[in-house]
Design a protein around this motif. Structure first.
Motif, mmCIF file in Angstrom:
data_model
loop_
_atom_site.group_PDB
_atom_site.id
_atom_site.type_symbol
_atom_site.label_atom_id
_atom_site.label_comp_id
_atom_site.label_asym_id
_atom_site.label_seq_id
_atom_site.Cartn_x
_atom_site.Cartn_y
_atom_site.Cartn_z
ATOM 1 N N ASP A 132 70.679 63.542 109.084
ATOM 2 C CA ASP A 132 71.923 63.212 108.363
ATOM 3 C C ASP A 132 72.923 64.365 108.442
ATOM 4 O OD1 ASP A 132 70.836 60.771 107.673
ATOM 5 O OD2 ASP A 132 70.342 61.342 105.608
ATOM 6 N N LEU A 133 72.440 65.583 108.322
ATOM 7 C CA LEU A 133 73.317 66.760 108.405
ATOM 8 C C LEU A 133 73.956 66.871 109.789
ATOM 9 C CD1 LEU A 133 71.093 69.347 106.504
ATOM 10 C CD2 LEU A 133 73.288 68.419 105.705
ATOM 11 N N ILE A 134 73.176 66.580 110.816
ATOM 12 C CA ILE A 134 73.707 66.612 112.182
ATOM 13 C C ILE A 134 74.779 65.540 112.354
ATOM 14 C CG2 ILE A 134 73.120 66.282 114.626
ATOM 15 C CD1 ILE A 134 70.291 67.425 113.891
ATOM 16 N N ALA A 135 74.497 64.337 111.825
ATOM 17 C CA ALA A 135 75.470 63.241 111.924
ATOM 18 C C ALA A 135 76.763 63.580 111.185
ATOM 19 C CB ALA A 135 74.853 61.958 111.363
ATOM 20 N N LYS A 136 76.665 64.309 110.092
ATOM 21 C CA LYS A 136 77.849 64.706 109.310
ATOM 22 C C LYS A 136 78.573 65.904 109.922
ATOM 23 C CE LYS A 136 75.959 63.006 104.936
ATOM 24 N NZ LYS A 136 75.275 63.373 103.687
ATOM 25 N N LYS A 137 77.967 66.490 110.972
ATOM 26 C CA LYS A 137 78.571 67.620 111.691
ATOM 27 C C LYS A 137 78.815 68.824 110.774
ATOM 28 C CE LYS A 137 80.655 64.617 115.166
ATOM 29 N NZ LYS A 137 81.888 64.135 115.829
ATOM 30 N N VAL A 138 77.784 69.178 110.009
ATOM 31 C CA VAL A 138 77.894 70.399 109.213
ATOM 32 C C VAL A 138 78.064 71.582 110.167
ATOM 33 C CG1 VAL A 138 76.562 69.514 107.276
ATOM 34 C CG2 VAL A 138 75.377 70.708 109.129
ATOM 35 N N ASP A 139 78.472 72.713 109.627
ATOM 36 C CA ASP A 139 78.793 73.868 110.472
ATOM 37 C C ASP A 139 77.583 74.740 110.790
ATOM 38 O OD1 ASP A 139 81.766 73.578 110.684
ATOM 39 O OD2 ASP A 139 81.575 73.643 108.503
ATOM 40 N N LEU A 143 65.777 69.008 115.640
ATOM 41 C CA LEU A 143 66.781 70.042 115.927
ATOM 42 C C LEU A 143 67.301 70.006 117.363
ATOM 43 C CD1 LEU A 143 65.382 73.078 113.911
ATOM 44 C CD2 LEU A 143 67.357 71.637 113.354
ATOM 45 N N GLU A 144 66.684 69.205 118.204
ATOM 46 C CA GLU A 144 67.263 68.993 119.542
ATOM 47 C C GLU A 144 68.661 68.401 119.401
ATOM 48 O OE1 GLU A 144 64.513 66.574 121.693
ATOM 49 O OE2 GLU A 144 62.951 68.125 121.756
ATOM 50 N N GLY A 145 68.843 67.564 118.372
ATOM 51 C CA GLY A 145 70.157 66.964 118.109
ATOM 52 C C GLY A 145 71.175 67.996 117.672
ATOM 53 N N ALA A 146 70.735 68.985 116.898
ATOM 54 C CA ALA A 146 71.648 70.050 116.464
ATOM 55 C C ALA A 146 72.103 70.878 117.660
ATOM 56 C CB ALA A 146 70.960 70.943 115.437
ATOM 57 N N LYS A 147 71.187 71.124 118.575
ATOM 58 C CA LYS A 147 71.546 71.910 119.765
ATOM 59 C C LYS A 147 72.582 71.162 120.601
ATOM 60 C CE LYS A 147 69.702 75.025 123.120
ATOM 61 N NZ LYS A 147 68.568 75.878 123.473
ATOM 62 N N LYS A 148 72.373 69.868 120.776
ATOM 63 C CA LYS A 148 73.330 69.058 121.540
ATOM 64 C C LYS A 148 74.701 69.027 120.865
ATOM 65 C CE LYS A 148 69.851 65.964 123.542
ATOM 66 N NZ LYS A 148 69.218 64.635 123.429
ATOM 67 N N ALA A 149 74.711 69.057 119.529
ATOM 68 C CA ALA A 149 75.968 68.994 118.779
ATOM 69 C C ALA A 149 76.628 70.361 118.623
ATOM 70 C CB ALA A 149 75.710 68.392 117.403
ATOM 71 N N GLY A 150 75.948 71.413 119.097
ATOM 72 C CA GLY A 150 76.522 72.759 118.987
ATOM 73 C C GLY A 150 76.469 73.335 117.584
ATOM 74 N N ILE A 151 75.528 72.855 116.769
ATOM 75 C CA ILE A 151 75.396 73.360 115.394
ATOM 76 C C ILE A 151 74.400 74.512 115.385
ATOM 77 C CG2 ILE A 151 74.678 72.786 113.037
ATOM 78 C CD1 ILE A 151 75.431 69.853 113.673
ATOM 79 N N PRO A 152 74.812 75.709 114.955
ATOM 80 C CA PRO A 152 73.874 76.832 114.927
ATOM 81 C C PRO A 152 72.782 76.614 113.882
ATOM 82 C CG PRO A 152 75.955 77.453 113.902
ATOM 83 C CD PRO A 152 76.165 76.096 114.505
ATOM 84 N N VAL A 153 71.571 77.051 114.218
ATOM 85 C CA VAL A 153 70.411 76.817 113.361
ATOM 86 C C VAL A 153 69.638 78.119 113.162
ATOM 87 C CG1 VAL A 153 68.163 75.657 113.195
ATOM 88 C CG2 VAL A 153 70.147 74.391 114.030
ATOM 89 N N LEU A 154 69.218 78.348 111.932
ATOM 90 C CA LEU A 154 68.250 79.389 111.612
ATOM 91 C C LEU A 154 67.052 78.721 110.942
ATOM 92 C CD1 LEU A 154 70.606 82.041 109.941
ATOM 93 C CD2 LEU A 154 69.653 82.167 112.246
#
Length: 337
Positions: free
Chosen positions: A81-88, A104-115
């Motif tokens: 849901d966070l990835i879909a909402k395009k959080v920063d 988190l593969e989806g976050a990488k594709k969306a360019g969302i930095p992850v820790l």
């Protein structure tokens, strides 16, 4: 020449305006715990909110996760849901390392930095996050085992109580306990089960898995100590049973004489205030604590830096441990703030 000068000036002005707009953008940065009914994660939330306050409107600390920790499916849905909402940015403590890695593969594709914080991804998935911020989890197990060894130098029977079977951090802690007690380094978490190595044997039915169900953790503790009246050591890799202090107290008080005389080595991970009260009351012989406030605080600061174009933090970034005994109980816990 004059037209060219105007054009250059206009471009410079637009660039300045764009830079100012980027500077003033409020970043939504998510801190995702394994579950939200856990006093350990409450401290991480407080650190996150401190960062939000200090950054004076530059970020929103979005503290969001499952109500309770099960197998990790609900946490994966939160991440999706966070990835879909395009959080920063996203900082997550994975409940199920494999499942979160896939999400988190989806976050990488969306360019969302992850820790990751508190718990990390599997080795094969670590490229999906910039860094891990938290405890060197193996060392929690090492220090819990050292406390048990001090109390029971000849070894004995043992039960380890863990969180989720798929939680990388608890598996690493279990490996640290087993390696230290056995005196031999295992190749991978959760380590080699103790069957007499160096005098230590894990009793039937252990390790126990709580899935962060705290009433269950207390019941498991009561059942295990009841079935094994001469058990030499009971070691939770997290504060699970102590997170319901009154319920834990009722069970531990039945064995206080054994805790006092050292015939039962009861040592527990984490050093939240209620847990330190239990240690001071003689209802544990040691606590090995993390610094969750610092994890939440640093994760937000690091994500903000990354959004501003600064380098990612050192991977891993360790936040330290506190090793507490009855002798140093009043001074052992670092502020972590």
């Amino acid at each position: 020449m004059r037209v060219l000068a105007y054009s250059v000036a206009a471009v410079a002005l637009l660039a300045t305006a764009a830079g100012a707009q980027a500077q003033s953008k409020k970043y939504t940065l998510a801190l995702v715990p394994k579950n939200m009914n856990n006093p350990f994660f409450d401290q991480a939330r407080d650190g996150c909110k401190k960062a939000e306050k200090e950054l004076n409107g530059a970020i929103e600390c979005l503290y969001i996760g499952p109500g309770e920790h099960g197998g990790g499916e609900e946490q994966v849905q939160v991440i999706n849901d966070l990835i879909a909402k395009k959080v920063d940015g996203i900082a997550v403590s994975p409940a199920n390392a494999a499942a979160v890695g896939k999400a988190l593969e989806g976050a990488k594709k969306a360019g969302i930095p992850v820790l990751t914080w508190d718990s990390d991804l599997l080795e094969k998935d670590k490229g999906l996050r910039a860094a891990y911020v938290g405890t060197y989890n193996y060392d929690i197990g090492v220090n819990l085992a050292k406390l048990a060894q001090q109390i029971k130098p000849k070894g004995g029977t043992l039960c380890i109580q863990s969180g989720g079977a798929a939680a990388a951090n608890h598996n690493e802690r279990m490996q640290g306990i087993r390696d230290t007690l056995s005196g031999a380094k295992s190749t991978a978490a959760p380590g080699t089960k103790l069957t007499g190595q160096n005098g230590w044997t894990e009793v039937a039915g252990c390790p126990l898995y709580t899935n962060d169900d705290f009433p269950l953790a207390v019941q498991q503790m009561e059942d295990t100590l009841g079935k094994n009246p001469k058990l030499d050591a009971f070691i939770p890799t997290g504060g699970f049973p102590q997170f319901i202090p009154q319920a834990y107290r009722k069970v531990a008080e039945k064995y206080k004489a054994r805790i006092d005389d050292g015939s039962l080595a009861l040592v527990v991970a984490d050093t939240l205030p209620a847990q330190m009260d239990l240690l001071k009351a003689g209802l544990s012989k040691g606590q090995v604590g993390q610094r969750p406030f610092e994890m939440g605080y640093k994760s937000m600061m690091f994500l903000k830096d990354m959004k501003d174009g600064k380098p990612a933090p050192k991977d891993p970034t360790y936040t330290g441990l506190d090793v507490c005994t009855p002798q140093n109980a009043t001074s052992c816990v670092g502020s972590g703030t």
